[in-house]
Structure formats: C-alpha cells, structure tokens
Design an enzyme around this catalytic site. Structure first.
Site, PDB file in Angstrom:
ATOM      1  N   GLY A   1       0.825  -1.209   0.000  1.00  0.00           N
ATOM      2  CA  GLY A   1       0.000   0.000   0.000  1.00  0.00           C
ATOM      3  C   GLY A   1       0.851   1.247   0.000  1.00  0.00           C
ATOM      4  CB  ALA A   2       4.235   1.729  -1.195  1.00  0.00           C
ATOM      5  CB  SER A   3       0.275   4.243  -4.416  1.00  0.00           C
ATOM      6  OG  SER A   3      -0.958   3.864  -3.841  1.00  0.00           O
TER       7      SER A   3
ATOM      8  N   GLY B   1      14.417   6.087  -6.292  1.00  0.00           N
ATOM      9  CA  GLY B   1      15.155   5.047  -5.570  1.00  0.00           C
ATOM     10  C   GLY B   1      14.321   3.854  -5.187  1.00  0.00           C
TER      11      GLY B   1
ATOM     12  CE1 TYR C   1      -9.375  -0.298   9.023  1.00  0.00           C
ATOM     13  CE2 TYR C   1      -9.760   0.676  11.178  1.00  0.00           C
ATOM     14  CZ  TYR C   1      -8.959   0.506  10.062  1.00  0.00           C
ATOM     15  OH  TYR C   1      -7.746   1.140   9.991  1.00  0.00           O
TER      16      TYR C   1
ATOM     17  CB  ALA D   1     -13.338  -8.012  13.441  1.00  0.00           C
TER      18      ALA D   1
ATOM     19  CE  LYS E   1      -6.149  -1.977   9.702  1.00  0.00           C
ATOM     20  NZ  LYS E   1      -4.943  -2.158   8.852  1.00  0.00           N
TER      21      LYS E   1
END
Length: 283
Positions: A26-28, A64, A159, A161, A163
């Site tokens: 989820g790096a965008s 990079g 949500y 549950a 996490k």
C-alpha cells in the site's frame, strides 16, 4: 526515475551486501508512501507495492524505490510479488481497507473482501517471506493496525475485527520467530490525516434504523481524521519499531496514545467503551 528490478539489484550490489531490503504494501499514498520515504532516507532498498504501479504518475513515484504490483485479494498476485521481491529483511503490512457499516446490514461479500485484504493477504505474504528471514536470522515484520482494535467503536465492527486479527497474529507468533532473529510487532495509529475518510467504504440501508447514529459516527470520524497526526509521524513510529533491537509487541501513535492507553488500564472496560462512544458523538 524509478528503477526496475535489474537496476535496483545492481545499485544494491554496488552499495554492499549489508544494505537491507524493505517491502512496504500500500505504498502509493498515505502511511505506506511515508514509510517508504523514511526507509529510503535510512538507506534501505525499498520495494513499494501497489495494485497498479503503472498507473502511478511519474511525478508521484519515489526516487530510488522499486515498484511491484500486488493485489492482496489475489493469491496468485501475492505469490508473484514474493517471488519478484527476493530476499526481504523488513516487511511492512500496511495496505488495507477502512470500512463503516452497521453489523446487521454489512454485506457478507464486503466483509470477506475486507478480511482477504486486511488479514489473509497480509498473513500469506508474511508466510512467504518468513523462511528467508529465518534462514538469515534477521527480519522485521510490522503489522499496521489501528487503535480501534484496542478501543472498539460502533459501526466499525468489521474493521476493528480485521485489525484485531492482524495484531493477534503478530503477538502470538512473536515467540515462534524471535529465537530465529525475526521480530513481529504491531503499530496502532489513532486518527490520521491521510485522506482515508474519502476512501472509506460505507454500507447503510436506505431505510436503516441506524441512520442517525451511523451518520454521527461517520461525521466525527471524518473530523477527527482531518485534525489527526500526519502520515510522516506514523512512519517515524514504524521506523522506530523496525530499527529496535528487540521491538515491543505494540506501538501506538496519535490520538493521545500514551494518555489513553494509561487511562484504559485504570478504568473499567465499560467506562472505556463509553468514553470512546462519547468521543464519536454517541451517548
């Protein structure tokens, strides 16, 4: 320019074998992007995942970083990502969906998708990367959770549950892997100003008896997040967990975390639930 896998490998080799590799899901945008920036600044070789890296504008790509495609709802995509990544020293399981719905009206397909993305996909990717970490006797796995797992809130049951589940996986497996030099930990952010409110999936029936309370919670969530901590602040806590010699089981950041966790130990569970509800407009 963002490098491809070949050029990234050449650059890593040129800087020496000691250079660590980190994979961030989820790096965008949001926390994932901020974590990538923090790791790049520390000299890590960063593998940044996104469902569709080719759709990320060149101006938004991190110099990079190597971008890899990953759809956590697709088992084949998870396998392919792990194979493309190669040896990984740090895994940050950040990708996820935020969901809001009355339990009674939550569609089962939405719940299943949420758990595949937030839990099962993260666990499977972790499984695929752990053997290499264990063999090299070094590794860090960070589950990005939520303070709601410690302080549950109405209409957030799915949500919360999901996490709580990833935190449980990390906490229970710590003793399995720490003797091999691999540490699992969870970072629980509170309210974060990352624009997640606009991306949260919401489910509410047209004639729902929960409409007023649902809207109240939704509005309070949006307001709290608008004034929440930055993704950079959360990334700094994740970096702290990564670089600790023996990371703690849990790190929390934002929403006055030190105070509220102390308070939680001093008051009853019912009182804590009441405080969380009142903070979000419920009585």
């Amino acid at each position: 320019m963002t490098s491809g896998p070949g050029r990234a490998a050449e650059r890593a080799a040129g800087r020496g074998a000691a250079r660590r590799t980190a994979l961030v899901t989820g790096a965008s945008s949001g926390i994932g992007r901020a974590v990538c920036q923090a790791l790049l600044a520390r000299g890590y070789h960063v593998l940044a995942t996104s469902r569709s890296p080719e759709k990320i504008p060149e101006a938004d790509r991190l110099p990079g970083a190597t971008y890899l495609p990953l759809d956590l709802t697709d088992p084949a995509s998870i396998e392919a990502c792990a194979a493309a990544a190669g040896p990984v020293d740090v895994l940050v399981n950040n990708a996820g969906e935020s969901q809001l719905a009355p339990l009674e009206e939550l569609p089962m397909d939405a719940l299943e998708r949420l758990f595949q993305l937030n839990v099962f996909g993260a666990v499977r990717l972790t499984q695929l990367l752990l053997p290499g970490m264990r063999a090299r006797r070094r590794g860090r796995v960070v589950m990005v959770g939520s303070m709601l797992a410690s302080f549950p809130l109405a209409f957030r049951s799915s949500y919360v549950a999901s996490k709580a589940a990833v935190k449980a996986f990390a906490t229970a497996a710590r003793r399995e892997l720490s003797p091999h030099g691999v540490w699992l930990t969870t970072v629980e952010p509170g309210s974060i100003n990352t624009g997640i409110s606009a991306r949260r999936t919401r489910y509410l029936a047209d004639d729902s008896p929960y409409t007023d309370a649902f809207r109240t919670v939704s509005e309070h969530l949006d307001r709290n997040e608008a004034s929440g901590v930055s993704a950079t602040t959360v990334a700094a806590t994740i970096l702290k967990a990564i670089e600790a010699s023996q990371p703690k089981p849990l790190y929390a950041v934002g929403s006055n975390a030190p105070l509220v966790f102390t308070l939680r130990r001093l008051i009853s569970r019912r009182a804590a639930e009441s405080l969380v509800s009142r903070k979000h407009g419920l009585r």
